[in-house]
Design a protein around this motif. Structure first.
Motif, PDB file in Angstrom:
ATOM      1  N   ARG A  96       0.803  -1.226   0.000  1.00  0.00           N
ATOM      2  CA  ARG A  96       0.000   0.000   0.000  1.00  0.00           C
ATOM      3  C   ARG A  96       0.832   1.271   0.000  1.00  0.00           C
ATOM      4  O   ARG A  96       0.279   2.363  -0.109  1.00  0.00           O
ATOM      5  CB  ARG A  96      -0.955   0.029   1.193  1.00  0.00           C
ATOM      6  CG  ARG A  96      -2.115  -0.920   1.118  1.00  0.00           C
ATOM      7  CD  ARG A  96      -2.807  -0.895  -0.218  1.00  0.00           C
ATOM      8  NE  ARG A  96      -2.489  -2.095  -0.969  1.00  0.00           N
ATOM      9  CZ  ARG A  96      -2.575  -2.202  -2.261  1.00  0.00           C
ATOM     10  NH1 ARG A  96      -2.947  -1.182  -2.983  1.00  0.00           N
ATOM     11  NH2 ARG A  96      -2.259  -3.313  -2.861  1.00  0.00           N
TER      12      ARG A  96
ATOM     13  N   LEU B 168       0.233   3.459  -2.870  1.00  0.00           N
ATOM     14  CA  LEU B 168      -0.951   4.316  -2.846  1.00  0.00           C
ATOM     15  C   LEU B 168      -0.589   5.759  -2.530  1.00  0.00           C
ATOM     16  O   LEU B 168      -1.189   6.692  -3.077  1.00  0.00           O
ATOM     17  CB  LEU B 168      -1.950   3.782  -1.804  1.00  0.00           C
ATOM     18  CG  LEU B 168      -3.230   4.595  -1.584  1.00  0.00           C
ATOM     19  CD1 LEU B 168      -4.023   4.718  -2.870  1.00  0.00           C
ATOM     20  CD2 LEU B 168      -4.075   3.966  -0.488  1.00  0.00           C
TER      21      LEU B 168
ATOM     22  N   SER C  88      -6.867   0.365  -4.458  1.00  0.00           N
ATOM     23  CA  SER C  88      -5.913   0.372  -3.351  1.00  0.00           C
ATOM     24  C   SER C  88      -6.588   0.761  -2.044  1.00  0.00           C
ATOM     25  O   SER C  88      -6.270   0.223  -0.985  1.00  0.00           O
ATOM     26  CB  SER C  88      -4.761   1.347  -3.646  1.00  0.00           C
ATOM     27  OG  SER C  88      -4.007   0.923  -4.750  1.00  0.00           O
TER      28      SER C  88
END
Length: 612
Positions: free
Chosen positions: A155, A158, A332
């Motif tokens: 992540r 992101l 995401s």
């Protein structure tokens, strides 16, 4: 072997549009975590991106000025190059500045991403430690944990995606001002061109997320099969039983099913993505033709032609990227929800607000009052109506067949579980009223399935009281008490020797040697309750008897609970509690239970005949 789910059974993991939109609510919390990771890096990254957003428009405008000036000077009998060199110098400076800012942004993204990943992983480890033991024994919990683990590394992208999105939006605003000033119609053409592609990407991102989420259990099984197929812990069994084909075929079957499902989705996404993207390309060249006609008819200059066509091209690419990135960010953000969902898990066993400390020394001991326990979701009780008193300083042995509830009992005693019914008292006070950390600091427990940590020998022992890791004298004293010092003295690097073969230079130990290391953990610290849950099962009867004799001598004055299947060992306890099907059947000293001539006596005589 793990329990394998049928990969062909129906799955219902469809994510609605409402859920996808609501997932954007995760972004503020996400960026708050990033800001907390490093405020100055986050701010520097944002500032650089805002500045970088203006550069493409300025460079195109300077390029327009250069072309118009060149054409103007071509018409002059004596060309004046001063403005050309000025504009060229400006473009050169902007190019250098853009490159420097790009490298700065990349550096900050990398550093901030690594820091965020590290910080989130630490938070995940700490949060997992607060959860109840029974949660780790639930497959659904492991699905959540696995999804959360993946977010600690994946992540971080992101962050870069979202900041790049904001940067491109600012750049598009600048471009839009230029297009609106000269050719407003181009803006309308532009947005019509990218909408089909955006809708397609959004749909396929949703389907990709649904597929990935629905296959979480199967991916865990694949990871497990990959691990047991090539591990030092399973190598002997795989070789002796010839399991390589069994494991590889099971892996292949499951992996191929996932491959087919993913291939179908990926192929469909590639086909429709190409088709919808072609619409945008057609619109771009249509707008290009429109601008060329205007230039040829003399309505705009060649420089403006360059500016408008360049602006339209970059806006088209940026809008395409923004729309596609919008879908990626939404996807995401959905995955990010898995991380937050894990952090939202709360333990049922929570510290008391009263925060009473455990009496030192314990005066009365532990009392079970009609204690019953069953695992969440299970219709059957592991323990039922259990009532007895464990006196302070008493040595109690737990006896019973496998599944009788012995380990469950000691987990309740250490407050790793909470009674489903009834209560457990410590010196007349409900254990729930004591500070949980202090309570567990006063309990030392070694399970049969103790962990063989691939760490140094001293670290393996210090695990019993990890805050004493630097207390070398205490570690060595614990090793002497468990006879682990006889094992460690043979190691090349003694207490600094890595145990296990996972890492370079590591030395593996025999089962009995590992058990001595594990038993040394029990002697670390000054726990008032000592629990040995069959940690010596790999030793022969004589060796186990010697361990328990030594254990009895070294814990004089402390309360102890022993679990063993060998009746010759448990007879040294002050009292013996016999469990059957989760219920207390007999309780008394070895001699008292023999006189009762009940189940304990029958099993003791049966086992004794085996040594004749």
């Amino acid at each position: 072997m793990a329990v394998f789910r049928n990969p062909f059974e129906p799955r219902n993991n469809k994510v609605s549009l409402k859920e996808r939109v609501s997932a954007f609510r995760n972004l503020p919390r996400f960026f708050k975590m990033i800001w907390e990771t490093s405020p100055w890096m986050t701010m520097a990254n944002i500032i650089l991106r805002v500045l970088k957003a203006a550069v493409p428009v300025i460079m195109l405008w300077v390029g327009k000025l250069i072309i118009d000036e060149i054409i103007l000077q071509m018409e002059q009998s004596v060309p004046d190059y001063s403005k050309i060199w000025l504009y060229l110098g400006m473009e050169f400076g902007l190019a250098l500045l853009s490159d420097i800012m790009n490298r700065g942004i990349t550096l900050l993204d990398s550093l901030l991403g690594d820091l965020f990943s590290n910080t989130t992983s630490v938070k995940l480890i700490h949060h997992a430690a607060t959860l109840d033991l029974y949660q780790f024994e639930d497959s659904k919990f492991y699905d959540k944990l696995e999804r959360a683990r993946r977010q600690t590394t994946s992540r971080t992208v992101l962050m870069s995606q979202t900041l790049t999105q904001l940067q491109d939006i600012i750049t598009i605003i600048f471009f839009s001002v230029g297009l609106i000033a000269f050719k407003p119609l181009l803006i309308l053409i532009l947005f019509v061109a990218i909408i089909p592609s955006f809708l397609g990407e959004t749909t396929f991102s949703e389907r990709t997320y649904s597929l990935t989420r629905s296959w979480t259990p199967q991916r865990r099984e694949l990871d497990y099969l990959r691990y047991i197929g090539a591990s030092d812990e399973t190598a002997k069994e795989i070789k002796i039983f010839g399991l390589q084909d069994f494991i590889s075929q099971r892996f292949k079957k499951l992996a191929n099913e996932y491959y087919k499902a993913n291939k179908k989705l990926a192929s469909s996404r590639a086909f429709w993505g190409s088709l919808l993207s072609a619409i945008g390309t057609v619109a771009y060249y249509g707008a290009y033709v429109y601008i060329i006609f205007d230039t040829v008819e003399g309505n705009i200059t060649v420089g403006k032609l360059t500016f408008l066509s360049g602006s339209f091209l970059q806006m088209r690419n940026m809008l395409q990227n923004i729309m596609n990135r919008f879908s990626q960010i939404a996807e995401s953000a959905l995955y990010l929800q898995d991380l937050f969902d894990f952090f939202e898990l709360k333990p049922q066993i929570r510290p008391s607000l009263n925060l009473q400390t455990v009496p030192k020394p314990i005066q009365k001991g532990f009392t079970f009052e009609n204690v019953s326990f069953k695992y969440p979701g299970s219709p059957h009780y592991s323990l039922r109506n259990l009532s007895f008193h464990l006196k302070a300083g008493e040595k109690l042995a737990l006896v019973g067949e496998n599944g009788a509830g012995k380990t469950t009992l000691v987990k309740l005693l250490a407050r790793l579980y909470e009674p489903t019914e009834g209560r457990i008292l410590l010196d007349g006070v409900d254990m729930k009223e004591y500070d949980l950390v202090d309570l567990r600091n006063n309990v030392s427990i070694i399970f049969q399935d103790y962990v063989k940590f691939q760490l140094q020998a001293d670290e393996n022992i210090a695990i019993g009281q990890i805050h004493s890791l630097d207390e070398k004298g205490q570690i060595e004293a614990s090793a002497r008490k468990s006879l682990a010092d006889t094992v460690i003295d043979k190691l090349p690097q003694r207490y600094q020797q890595i145990l296990g073969k996972r890492f370079e230079g590591g030395v593996d130990l025999s089962g009995g040697e590992w058990q001595k290391i594990a038993l040394a953990r029990a002697y670390m610290g000054d726990a008032q309750l000592m629990i040995l849950d069959e940690p010596t099962s790999a030793l022969d009867a004589r060796a186990e008897n010697e361990v328990f004799l030594r254990f009895s001598e070294l814990i004089e004055g402390r309360t102890a609970v022993l679990i063993s299947h060998r009746f010759s060992t448990v007879r040294m306890a002050d009292r013996i509690l016999f469990l059957e099907n989760g219920e207390l059947r007999e309780l008394g000293s070895h001699e008292e239970l023999l006189k009762q001539d009940g189940k304990y006596a029958a099993l003791f005589k049966l086992q004794a005949r085996g040594y004749v």
